[in-house]
Design a protein around this motif. Structure first.
Motif, PDB file in Angstrom:
ATOM      1  N   ALA A   1       0.973  -1.038  -0.085  1.00  0.00           N
ATOM      2  CA  ALA A   1      -0.106  -0.050  -0.095  1.00  0.00           C
ATOM      3  C   ALA A   1       0.763   1.418   0.131  1.00  0.00           C
ATOM      4  N   TYR A   2       1.822   1.418   0.770  1.00  0.00           N
ATOM      5  CA  TYR A   2       2.914   2.277   0.748  1.00  0.00           C
ATOM      6  C   TYR A   2       3.343   2.657  -0.396  1.00  0.00           C
ATOM      7  N   TYR A   3       3.624   1.731  -1.330  1.00  0.00           N
ATOM      8  CA  TYR A   3       4.729   1.765  -2.574  1.00  0.00           C
ATOM      9  C   TYR A   3       3.522   2.390  -3.568  1.00  0.00           C
ATOM     10  N   ILE A   4       2.244   1.852  -3.694  1.00  0.00           N
ATOM     11  CA  ILE A   4       1.344   2.203  -4.708  1.00  0.00           C
ATOM     12  C   ILE A   4       0.834   3.561  -4.403  1.00  0.00           C
ATOM     13  N   LEU A   5       0.637   4.063  -3.324  1.00  0.00           N
ATOM     14  CA  LEU A   5       0.122   5.301  -2.727  1.00  0.00           C
ATOM     15  C   LEU A   5       1.085   6.647  -2.669  1.00  0.00           C
ATOM     16  N   LYS A   6       2.335   6.215  -2.632  1.00  0.00           N
ATOM     17  CA  LYS A   6       3.209   7.298  -2.466  1.00  0.00           C
ATOM     18  C   LYS A   6       3.173   8.534  -3.758  1.00  0.00           C
ATOM     19  N   GLY A   7       3.073   9.592  -3.073  1.00  0.00           N
ATOM     20  CA  GLY A   7       2.941  10.660  -4.191  1.00  0.00           C
ATOM     21  C   GLY A   7       1.581  11.086  -4.657  1.00  0.00           C
ATOM     22  N   MET A   8       0.612  10.292  -4.087  1.00  0.00           N
ATOM     23  CA  MET A   8      -0.732  10.524  -4.498  1.00  0.00           C
ATOM     24  C   MET A   8      -1.390  11.668  -3.796  1.00  0.00           C
ATOM     25  N   GLN A   9      -2.244  12.483  -4.171  1.00  0.00           N
ATOM     26  CA  GLN A   9      -2.578  13.843  -3.660  1.00  0.00           C
ATOM     27  C   GLN A   9      -4.022  13.776  -3.148  1.00  0.00           C
ATOM     28  N   MET A  10      -4.870  12.888  -3.510  1.00  0.00           N
ATOM     29  CA  MET A  10      -6.184  12.966  -2.971  1.00  0.00           C
ATOM     30  C   MET A  10      -6.221  12.472  -1.561  1.00  0.00           C
ATOM     31  N   THR A  11      -7.421  13.236  -0.806  1.00  0.00           N
ATOM     32  CA  THR A  11      -7.315  13.221   0.502  1.00  0.00           C
ATOM     33  C   THR A  11      -7.401  11.660   0.909  1.00  0.00           C
ATOM     34  N   GLN A  12      -8.337  11.101   0.319  1.00  0.00           N
ATOM     35  CA  GLN A  12      -8.206   9.434   0.451  1.00  0.00           C
ATOM     36  C   GLN A  12      -7.013   8.843   0.466  1.00  0.00           C
ATOM     37  N   SER A  13      -6.253   9.220  -0.601  1.00  0.00           N
ATOM     38  CA  SER A  13      -4.864   8.509  -0.860  1.00  0.00           C
ATOM     39  C   SER A  13      -4.026   8.838   0.161  1.00  0.00           C
ATOM     40  N   ARG A  14      -4.240  10.216   0.442  1.00  0.00           N
ATOM     41  CA  ARG A  14      -3.124  10.492   1.702  1.00  0.00           C
ATOM     42  C   ARG A  14      -3.311   9.777   3.328  1.00  0.00           C
ATOM     43  N   TYR A  15      -4.602   9.601   3.213  1.00  0.00           N
ATOM     44  CA  TYR A  15      -5.162   8.890   4.426  1.00  0.00           C
ATOM     45  C   TYR A  15      -4.768   7.497   4.415  1.00  0.00           C
ATOM     46  N   LEU A  16      -4.866   6.748   3.421  1.00  0.00           N
ATOM     47  CA  LEU A  16      -4.564   5.286   3.552  1.00  0.00           C
ATOM     48  C   LEU A  16      -3.070   5.515   3.189  1.00  0.00           C
ATOM     49  N   PHE A  17      -2.470   6.394   2.868  1.00  0.00           N
ATOM     50  CA  PHE A  17      -0.684   6.251   2.778  1.00  0.00           C
ATOM     51  C   PHE A  17      -0.325   6.365   4.246  1.00  0.00           C
ATOM     52  N   ALA A  18      -1.164   7.435   4.818  1.00  0.00           N
ATOM     53  CA  ALA A  18      -0.619   7.607   6.530  1.00  0.00           C
ATOM     54  C   ALA A  18      -0.847   6.164   7.220  1.00  0.00           C
ATOM     55  N   ILE A  19      -1.895   5.518   6.902  1.00  0.00           N
ATOM     56  CA  ILE A  19      -2.252   4.257   7.659  1.00  0.00           C
ATOM     57  C   ILE A  19      -1.181   3.288   7.559  1.00  0.00           C
ATOM     58  N   ALA A  20      -0.387   3.225   6.403  1.00  0.00           N
ATOM     59  CA  ALA A  20       0.646   2.309   5.612  1.00  0.00           C
ATOM     60  C   ALA A  20       1.745   2.814   6.532  1.00  0.00           C
ATOM     61  N   CYS A  21       2.092   4.188   6.496  1.00  0.00           N
ATOM     62  CA  CYS A  21       3.250   4.424   7.132  1.00  0.00           C
ATOM     63  C   CYS A  21       3.215   4.193   8.697  1.00  0.00           C
ATOM     64  N   LEU A  22       1.987   4.264   9.255  1.00  0.00           N
ATOM     65  CA  LEU A  22       1.878   3.992  10.872  1.00  0.00           C
ATOM     66  C   LEU A  22       2.111   2.416  11.083  1.00  0.00           C
ATOM     67  N   GLU A  23       1.791   1.522  10.063  1.00  0.00           N
ATOM     68  CA  GLU A  23       1.904   0.178  10.007  1.00  0.00           C
ATOM     69  C   GLU A  23       3.487  -0.199  10.069  1.00  0.00           C
ATOM     70  N   MET A  24       4.345   0.594   9.132  1.00  0.00           N
ATOM     71  CA  MET A  24       5.639   0.558   9.055  1.00  0.00           C
ATOM     72  C   MET A  24       6.496   1.454  10.107  1.00  0.00           C
ATOM     73  N   ASP A  25       5.870   2.017  10.912  1.00  0.00           N
ATOM     74  CA  ASP A  25       6.482   2.899  11.837  1.00  0.00           C
ATOM     75  C   ASP A  25       7.221   4.080  11.353  1.00  0.00           C
ATOM     76  N   LEU A  26       6.859   4.696  10.087  1.00  0.00           N
ATOM     77  CA  LEU A  26       7.305   5.729   9.214  1.00  0.00           C
ATOM     78  C   LEU A  26       6.611   6.907  10.063  1.00  0.00           C
TER      79      LEU A  26
END
Length: 729
Positions: free
Chosen positions: A54-79
């Motif tokens: 999820a982190y790889y495919i969403l990196k750089g996306m700008q839609m609000t929902q994409s940023r939200y899901l990207f943040a969830i992936a980052c939290l799971e990876m401790d980023l």
């Protein structure tokens, strides 16, 4: 195809068929690449425990929902830094996903702001979450853990009830209005179908209120082929144009573009329905000669794949049907709308009458509004009851996080039996008794929690720590392995089992396994530190305690562990600092007070040490250690009689402690009561003290005997001098 794949992906996620959802969604994105479909694919990856994908495919996306899901992936990876960057600025997200953003971000115990030590920002966002949604318990729970929670009466008080009512009733009332306000001119809506257009797909991540309202508040109720088409329709073109059946032909003859549809049968004008019934033959001819757009729309309703010539032939055959077949088509049409017409309380024949449709529509809306108003009183009552329950739970949990365990127990006792006899509550009760060093009641509460919720592992690591019965601890560890062998609590229980058997190396491996499973599990780091201290590897013990504090700065057990290491190393200033940190977090622990007092005693600050020991005795009168230390301090200060009183009391409570008799012997020695001193020193030696204590006691006993010998000699000389003149005479 796109809508069909989306539907099946969502269905797979709902049914927990995660691998199937990932496979189908990858096909969906390959065929229809868009950011919205990419978001759905990211959801599939996150549900399938693939945050890296999820982190790889969403990196750089700008839609609000994409940023939200990207943040969830980052939290799971401790980023955490990348997660925060994706979420901020929050105000840009509030319009669409702010509620969900705060909900998922701060419900996770690995909230980014908290773990990057920006405590004030973390507290600010948790409080903002509660202000947005007072029912959001997880935010209050995190505030309690941070030690910054307000009283539950403030966060869940009567003042918050209107906020919840506005949020809940506002959404419900908007559902009533949505059927009147949405009259798009899209051809798909004119046929009573809501296509998954791009705007609909963007709203798919949230709960689509409009769909809910249509299903529960008078939306279009489709039957037969129409309902099946609704599940598979899409706003894309279709290559096949199957042949219609008679009933479906009648459906397509309805001309609906001139008027706004009523809410219940939104896309059907009744008067035009009557005209279409009277001229069904013309309608069939019209359908047979319709343009290509009508053919495309028609393909939404059928499953067959006949060619156009076959359809024309079917249409021609329908032109030659008799009046009986025409009446049969009418009856089928009426059956198609039987469910919708029943909403008006009318029979199928009333559709063809000249009843004023608008008046019926207004009557139904008024009925709905009256029902809504009557239901709102029940809703308000339910909200009040919910807030009352949260107030009780919140106040009890806040007291427990502040280590005011007696107050927490008193609050939990106010709960109803249905709430009290649940796994979570009983686990909290057991933890409270554990902090109060009441191991008997703690064991009872934890055992009851295990019976009620055998699958619940929360606080079971704490339970396993105080269990000193070997067989019972082994049984607990086995049960936890059966529930979840990959839970850190399970490996903490296994480690405690090894530690009880004095196999400290195996215990350490188990605790390190728990750390591997969850590096944010502070208690596993602390238990590892304890094992290193037992093995006298103080350097690694310090590392484990410091790591634990990096995860949770309020984990007082680690502050206590560091203090113990420095106390053993006779670094008393460092020991005092760490014991004071633990004392500030948990000011009601008699154990922490005792060791802080011991450190102050070593620093020759006897008055402060005595004060701390007295506090420890008040907190836990059953703990003998502070009483013994207080007696020692009183001896140091020359208050021998007070010290003797305390020791006499201790002797009754703990008659097998050699140090008590040794100290009493020392006091009698100073009071020159050598016979009592010799008696108590002898008892102390009989109780088999440690080698170091034996040497001290024997040294004191030797001194007493020497002093007693001197006294006897002096007495003998005195008596001899008195008798010698008499003998001469």
């Amino acid at each position: 195809m796109e809508a069909l794949l989306v539907n099946y992906v969502e269905k797979s996620l709902e049914q927990y068929m995660r691998r199937n959802a990932v496979f189908l969604c990858e096909r969906l994105y390959a065929e229809f690449p868009s950011e919205v479909n990419l978001q759905l694919l990211a959801r599939c990856y996150l549900n399938n425990n693939q945050p890296h994908s999820a982190y790889y495919i969403l990196k750089g996306m700008q839609m609000t929902q994409s940023r939200y899901l990207f943040a969830i992936a980052c939290l799971e990876m401790d980023l955490f830094c990348e997660a925060e960057a994706a979420l901020l600025p929050v105000k840009d997200l509030c319009a669409e996903v702010c509620d969900h953003l705060l909900e998922v971000d701060y419900n996770d115990e690995k909230g980014g702001l908290r773990d990057t030590d920006r405590k004030n920002k973390s507290i600010e966002h948790f409080r903002k979450t509660l202000s947005i949604d007072p029912l959001f318990w997880a935010a209050y729970e995190q505030l309690c853990m941070l030690g910054e929670a307000e009283e539950a009466a403030v966060c869940f008080g009567d003042a918050t009830v209107p906020c919840v009512q506005e949020h809940y009733l506002g959404n419900a009332s908007s559902c009533l209005l949505i059927t009147d306000t949405d009259h798009s001119s899209d051809s798909s809506q004119r046929f009573g179908l809501e296509y998954l257009s791009r705007s609909h797909l963007k709203q798919r991540e949230g709960n689509n209120i409009r769909d809910i309202c249509e299903n529960n508040h008078g939306g279009p109720i489709l039957t037969g082929a129409v309902r099946q088409s609704k599940n598979s329709c899409c706003s894309t073109s279709f290559s096949s144009t199957p042949s219609p059946v008679p009933t479906q032909i009648c459906v397509f003859t309805l001309k609906l573009s001139d008027v706004a549809p009523p809410p219940l049968v939104r896309n059907i004008h009744l008067r035009q329905s009557e005209d279409s019934l009277r001229s069904s033959t013309q309608a069939r001819r019209k359908f047979a000669c319709d343009n290509e757009s009508a053919q495309i729309r028609g393909s939404l309703f059928f499953d067959s794949g006949l060619r156009r010539s076959a359809r024309l032939a079917a249409g021609q055959r329908s032109l030659n049907t008799s009046q009986g077949s025409e009446n049969k088509a009418k009856r089928k049409l009426m059956e198609t709308y039987e469910v919708s017409v029943s909403e008006f309380g009318a029979t199928s024949s009333s559709l063809s009458s000249t009843t004023d449709v608008k008046s019926i529509q207004h009557e139904i809306e008024n009925t709905k509004l009256s029902s809504f108003i009557s239901d709102s009183a029940t809703i308000k009552s339910g909200i009040s009851d919910t807030m009352k329950l949260l107030r009780t739970l919140g106040e009890g949990y806040r007291h427990l996080c502040m280590f005011r365990c007696k107050e927490a127990l008193n609050v939990y006792q106010k709960l109803s039996p249905k709430q009290y006899n649940t796994g979570w509550i009983l686990s909290q009760v057991g933890k409270a008794y554990f902090e109060l060093v009441d191991y008997l009641n703690a064991d009872y509460a934890f055992s009851l929690a295990r019976q009620i919720s055998p699958y619940n592992l929360e606080e079971m690591d704490v339970y396993s720590t105080h269990l000193k019965q070997d067989m019972k601890l082994k049984y607990l560890a086995q049960e936890m392995i059966l529930v979840d062998r990959f839970a850190p609590q399970t490996w903490c229980a296994i480690g405690n089992c090894y530690s009880l058997q004095k196999d400290h190396e195996s215990a350490l491996k188990s605790f390190q396994r728990a750390v591997q499973l969850n590096s944010r599990f502070a208690y596993a780091h602390t238990l590892s530190g304890h094992e290193y201290v037992i093995m006298e590897d103080y350097g690694k013990g310090v590392e484990c305690y410091q790591t634990s504090l990096h995860v949770d700065a309020r984990h007082y057990n680690s502050w206590y562990g560091l203090g113990m290491i420095y106390l053993l190393q006779e670094k008393f200033e460092f020991a005092e600092h760490h014991f004071r940190q633990a004392y500030q977090i948990n000011p009601l622990s008699s154990v922490i007070m005792y060791y802080l007092g011991t450190t102050l005693e070593a620093l020759k600050r006897s008055e402060e040490a005595l004060e701390m020991m007295e506090k420890a005795i008040v907190i836990d009168n059953k703990n003998p250690l502070p009483k013994y230390s207080k007696a020692k301090l009183l001896v140091t200060l020359g208050k021998l009689n007070e010290a003797l009183e305390i020791l006499e009391e201790l002797k009754e409570c703990t008659p097998r402690e050699s140090c008590i008799y040794a100290l009493m012997g020392a006091i009698y020695k100073r009071n020159k009561k050598y016979d009592k001193a010799i008696l108590h020193f002898g008892i102390a030696l009989d109780l088999k003290p440690s080698i170091v204590d034996v040497a001290k006691i024997e040294s004191l006993l030797s001194e007493v005997l020497d002093m007693l010998r001197d006294v006897v000699v002096d007495v003998w000389k005195t008596s001899t001098d008195e008798l010698h003149p008499k003998l001469i005479r």
